[in-house]
Design a protein around this motif. Structure first.
Motif, PDB file in Angstrom:
ATOM      1  N   THR A 225       0.827  -1.209   0.000  1.00 16.87           N
ATOM      2  CA  THR A 225       0.000   0.000   0.000  1.00 16.87           C
ATOM      3  C   THR A 225       0.860   1.257   0.000  1.00 16.87           C
ATOM      4  O   THR A 225       0.398   2.344   0.347  1.00 16.87           O
ATOM      5  N   ASN A 437      -1.224   3.720   5.607  1.00 19.11           N
ATOM      6  CA  ASN A 437      -0.971   2.564   4.743  1.00 19.11           C
ATOM      7  C   ASN A 437      -1.389   1.269   5.417  1.00 19.11           C
ATOM      8  O   ASN A 437      -1.921   0.356   4.771  1.00 19.11           O
ATOM      9  N   ASN A 440      -5.100   1.098   5.366  1.00 16.77           N
ATOM     10  CA  ASN A 440      -5.588   0.674   4.048  1.00 16.77           C
ATOM     11  C   ASN A 440      -5.333  -0.804   3.802  1.00 16.77           C
ATOM     12  O   ASN A 440      -6.132  -1.478   3.135  1.00 16.77           O
ATOM     13  N   ALA A 444      -8.167  -3.312   2.749  1.00 19.59           N
ATOM     14  CA  ALA A 444      -8.071  -4.055   1.496  1.00 19.59           C
ATOM     15  C   ALA A 444      -8.306  -5.538   1.746  1.00 19.59           C
ATOM     16  O   ALA A 444      -8.975  -6.225   0.956  1.00 19.59           O
ATOM     17  N   THR A 492      -9.843   7.647  -0.199  1.00 18.85           N
ATOM     18  CA  THR A 492      -8.886   6.730  -0.819  1.00 18.85           C
ATOM     19  C   THR A 492      -9.522   5.995  -1.994  1.00 18.85           C
ATOM     20  O   THR A 492     -10.659   5.525  -1.903  1.00 18.85           O
ATOM     21  N   LEU A 494      -8.133   2.947  -3.791  1.00 18.64           N
ATOM     22  CA  LEU A 494      -7.035   1.988  -3.716  1.00 18.64           C
ATOM     23  C   LEU A 494      -7.342   0.757  -4.562  1.00 18.64           C
ATOM     24  O   LEU A 494      -8.422   0.168  -4.463  1.00 18.64           O
ATOM     25  N   ILE A 502       0.116   0.049  -5.828  1.00 15.07           N
ATOM     26  CA  ILE A 502      -1.013   0.969  -5.811  1.00 15.07           C
ATOM     27  C   ILE A 502      -0.658   2.214  -6.626  1.00 15.07           C
ATOM     28  O   ILE A 502       0.515   2.433  -6.943  1.00 15.07           O
TER      29      ILE A 502
END
Length: 901
Positions: A225, A437, A440, A444, A492, A494, A502
């Motif tokens: 990320t 990060n 995220n 994810a 975001t 992503l 990314i």
């Protein structure tokens, strides 16, 4: 993980008997020479340790599990690898005794935020029923202490559930961790990715930026990320060029991250047009062995802008040496590995780091994380094995453990638990970049789990279009869904490309010191690799605070900038950024600084004195408005009056013997031609118009041919006249005027024909001569045919030579009627003038060449007037008593004879 159980253990990663993960990794490393050597050594070490343990025990058994990480149970568990401590206690290896196990020191407050970011994200997801309803997420977090061997050990601990991991076995119930979030550095991430990639076990790193990790052949299940260094290197090069830093130094570490990163940065900087002054590496095995040398190179280099790409764990040693050697006046360009690291933003380094500018991981919003962190307390976070150490570091106290009492002196502050984080300036130390990060990465994973769970019926991706069971799935099945994640969460967007990367976006931060002396990381711009070309870099220059304290951008060049009017010349043996400033040649300019070449001015323009702009060339010709031209024109006019006056005297005294004896008809014609000779020089003064160019040389040639023809005719007539007085001479019939006029017409007509042929076949024309004199346009008459010009002049010279020879041969005839002596002198002067004219004419340019021809015309004409007519005028005006026939015939008693008549 498989379902086969053996006591409390389950065979991991394969439903069938299989070699261990470690052995497969060793085979994989052997087959891939590009894998770091550390991977092979560490894996072999793990196997040898396991083998030695089995050799020392009489039977296979599992050691007692002791908690070494921060864990929390759940239906699905996520693994996390974090360097909560950042400094290993270095011990010299003698290889004479068993190595002492590595120990950690220096608790890292920013890294503890990373741990809490993962905890916060999981708690937020568990409290949101819309994401994974009826499913509770758990975690297993391990401290690697920034050591490779502990990164490997922590990963195997998470996979196997054992303090001393047994490869290929999982000794705890429930699903295996769905994903491993980590590691921090690129080198340990490569180590883990080789192992986890064997069975496509998902790994999501939050801080590993090496481009090597994009290799899907070696690291098939790796995601991250954080943007790859490929993008950062290009961005750093743009940053260097944006501020005009053409002479840059690079400092990196000797590990994979540092070497590949510095290579990419160097390549991009050179590609962008700048130069690298030096590239130095910090030894990662023993930082203290060469950091002194690195700082010495930095200090002695003329480069003022230095790109620093070491990870934060090596920056402290470098900064300590910079402070010790008092290195100032440098501008540091930071990579994302340390550009916002709060442990470096202390007063000790503020003098050195103020003005630093660099790339930082893009920061996002984590609503509620600050409150979550401020509410941390040892009593409420009892499962957190790091919280007590964090508390000690935060408040400078020490816990007194009743179970394991430590000797604490009276000077040491004891932790009571009554302290509150709200009393500390922790808010200013919060970092929402790397934590974002991690945040995220968790989301994810959850998005992939959600997609896996939403599979229904025969819509599955796997064999026979089956779906995976959210409560019993394999890691490689989750890997399939992570590849397809497209997360639009808050601010975001992503998603992972085919290499697990990314979209690249960075913040540009500037290290600024406020009046209280505190270092702040101020965002001054952004870099977006997906933006249109030319707009990827956006910087607010007015918001930057440089080390000098002013708004002026520091200069870092090998050679000073070349001003306008100069061009850069390469110095042999040195980079292109080291050059000399060479002034442009005449007629060339540069109107920009640091120009690599000079540009020629248009044909009608010339460079000014500074060579920075073209100005109109000076137009030159012999003008009536300049003193030189006026003088020549006035001289020509005044000179033409003299033969006209003489003509008037000749007409007045035409009946006197001296005029009658000098063949007054030829004298009249000669005086008229001399007047025209003086006046024809006026055609050479003024702007050379085409008609003037066409006629001036022809007029000069014809009038002078007429003049010299008259003199030649007079000379011949003198010779005939004296020879005709002899008895029985046949020359008496040639003494009439017909012969002289016939001779004049023939000689002049030849010159007329020559000039007419010249004007017809190659006529003169007006032109702008830009080659004779630099910076000057000479407006002149091009003679068309130089051969015709010199033939015309040569013909005049031929006539004058014949006249001179005839006159010279007749010089001893009786004095009273003999003009031969005066003609001889006049022709000698005439020939001398035109003979000297040739070299003078050829050696001059422009208006002086024209003036030279005018001077020759006036001089030669004046010599004829003076030598031929002034003696007669003298007799007419001042010696009238001698102007008698008897005197001229030599009959006057007691009278002197006038010689030369």
């Amino acid at each position: 993980m498989g379902h086969t159980t053996n006591g409390h253990c389950r065979c991991a990663l394969n439903r069938e008997p299989a070699p261990s993960i470690a052995s497969l990794a060793v085979q994989r490393v052997i087959k891939r020479p590009s894998c770091p050597g550390a991977v092979l050594r560490l894996l072999l070490g793990v196997l040898m340790t396991a083998s030695a343990a089995r050799a020392r025990t009489p039977a296979c058994h599992l050691l007692r599990a002791r908690e070494r990480g921060f864990t929390r149970g759940g239906d699905i568990v996520l693994g996390g690898i974090f360097p909560v401590h950042i400094d290993e206690v270095k011990r010299e290896l003698t290889f004479r005794e068993e190595p002492v196990p590595a120990k950690c020191q220096a608790f890292a407050f920013p890294n503890y935020q990373w741990v809490q970011a993962m905890v916060f994200a999981i708690e937020e997801i568990n409290n949101t029923s819309a994401l994974l309803p009826n499913i509770t997420l758990g975690f297993q977090i391990y401290d690697t202490c920034s050591m490779l061997q502990w990164s490997l050990k922590g990963t195997l601990w998470i996979l196997s559930g054992q303090e001393e991991p047994v490869p290929n076995y999982r000794c705890q119930t429930g699903l295996p961790p769905a994903v491993i979030i980590g590691d921090t550095g690129s080198t340990p991430s490569m180590l883990l990715a080789h192992i986890l990639g064997l069975y496509r076990y998902p790994q999501i790193s939050y801080f590993s930026t090496s481009p090597l990790l994009s290799d899907r052949q070696q690291f098939p299940s790796f995601f991250r990320t954080v943007p790859s260094d490929d993008f950062q290197a290009h961005g750093l090069a743009q940053l260097v060029i944006h501020f005009g830093w053409a002479w840059v130094g690079i400092v990196a570490t000797e590990d994979n991250y540092g070497q590949l990163g510095s290579h990419l940065v160097r390549h991009e900087i050179i590609k962008a047009g700048a130069c690298v002054a030096f590239t130095e590496n910090i030894f990662t095995s023993r930082v203290d062995t060469n950091v002194f040398h690195v700082v010495q190179v930095i200090r002695n280099s003329t480069a003022k802008a230095i790109v620093l790409t070491p990870t934060y764990s090596y920056m402290a040693s470098l900064l300590d040496e910079l402070v010790r050697q008092n290195v100032t006046g440098k501008t540091w360009i930071a990579s994302e590995s340390w550009s916002t690291y709060s442990l470096l933003s202390i007063d000790k380094y503020s003098e050195v780091l103020t003005g630093t500018i660099g790339f930082a991981i893009h920061s996002g919003e984590m609503v509620g994380f600050q409150e979550h962190f401020m509410n941390i307390h040892p009593s409420t976070f009892s499962g957190d094995i790091f919280v007590r150490k964090f508390w000690e570091e935060a408040f400078g106290c020490q816990w007194l453990d009743l179970e394991d009492p430590q000797i604490v002196d009276n000077k040491t502050k004891k932790c009571t638990g009554d302290e509150t984080l709200y009393s500390l300036p922790i808010k200013s130390m919060m970092d929402f970049r790397i934590t974002y990060n991690i945040y995220n990465a968790v989301y994810a994973t959850v998005q992939a789990l959600k997609d896996l769970r939403s599979c229904t019926g025969n819509e599955g991706y796997f064999i026979q279009e089956k779906c995976a069971d959210i409560f019993d799935f394999h890691p490689w099945q989750l890997f399939h869904y992570i590849k397809k994640v497209h997360l639009q969460h808050k601010d975001t967007d992503l998603f992972f490309d085919r290499y697990g990367n990314i979209p690249a976006r960075f913040d540009i931060v500037n290290w600024q010191r406020d009046p209280e002396g505190t270092i702040r990381h101020v965002k001054v711009g952004t870099y977006d690799a997906n933006a249109p070309s030319g707009k990827t870099l956006s910087i607010n220059s007015s918001a930057i605070q440089w080390a000098s304290g002013n708004m002026q951008v520091p200069i870092s060049v090998c050679s000073p900038s070349c001003p306008t009017g100069f061009r850069k010349a390469i110095v042999p043996g040195k980079p292109i950024c080291c050059f000399q400033c060479v002034p442009c040649l005449l007629g060339e300019i540069t109107n920009q600084s640091d120009s690599v070449e000079c540009f020629k001015c248009p044909w009608d323009q010339w460079s000014n004195e500074k060579r920075d702009r073209c100005i109109p060339k000076i137009t030159e010709f012999l003008s009536y408005t300049e003193p030189f031209g006026v003088t020549l024109a006035a001289t020509s006019i005044l000179s033409s009056v003299i033969p006209a006056v003489i003509l008037g005297l000749f007409i007045t005294y035409k009946d006197t013997p001296i005029i009658r004896a000098s063949n007054y008809n030829l004298s009249y014609l000669l005086l008229v031609s001399l007047t025209l000779c003086f006046l024809c020089s006026l055609a050479f003064v003024g702007f050379p118009t085409p008609p003037k160019c066409l006629l001036r040389q022809a007029a000069f040639g014809i009038t002078f041919a007429l003049c010299v023809s008259c003199i030649l005719a007079r000379t011949i007539m003198v010779v005939i006249a004296f020879n005709a007085t002899k008895p029985y001479s046949r020359l008496r019939r040639w003494t009439g005027p017909k012969l002289s006029f016939t001779l004049i017409i023939v000689c002049t007509l030849f010159q007329v024909l020559l000039c007419a042929s010249w004007l017809i076949h190659s006529p003169p024309f007006s032109e702008n001569n830009i080659n004779s004199q630099p910076g000057i346009i000479i407006v002149e008459c091009n003679e068309g045919s130089p051969v015709a010009f010199w033939c015309m002049l040569g013909y005049l010279w031929l006539l004058a030579t014949i006249s001179f020879i005839v006159a010279f041969l007749a010089r001893k005839l009786p004095d009273s009627f003999n003009e031969a002596k005066f003609i001889t002198f006049s022709m000698l002067a005439f020939l001398s003038v035109w003979l000297s004219f040739i070299p003078a004419y050829l050696s001059t340019k422009g208006k002086f060449m024209v003036a030279m021809e005018i001077f020759a015309i006036l001089s030669s004409s004046s010599s004829l007037v003076v030598c031929i007519f002034f003696p007669k005028i003298y007799i007419i005006l001042f010696k009238s008593e001698t102007n008698t026939k008897n005197y001229l015939m030599g009959r006057g008693t007691g009278q002197k004879k006038v010689k030369g008549m």
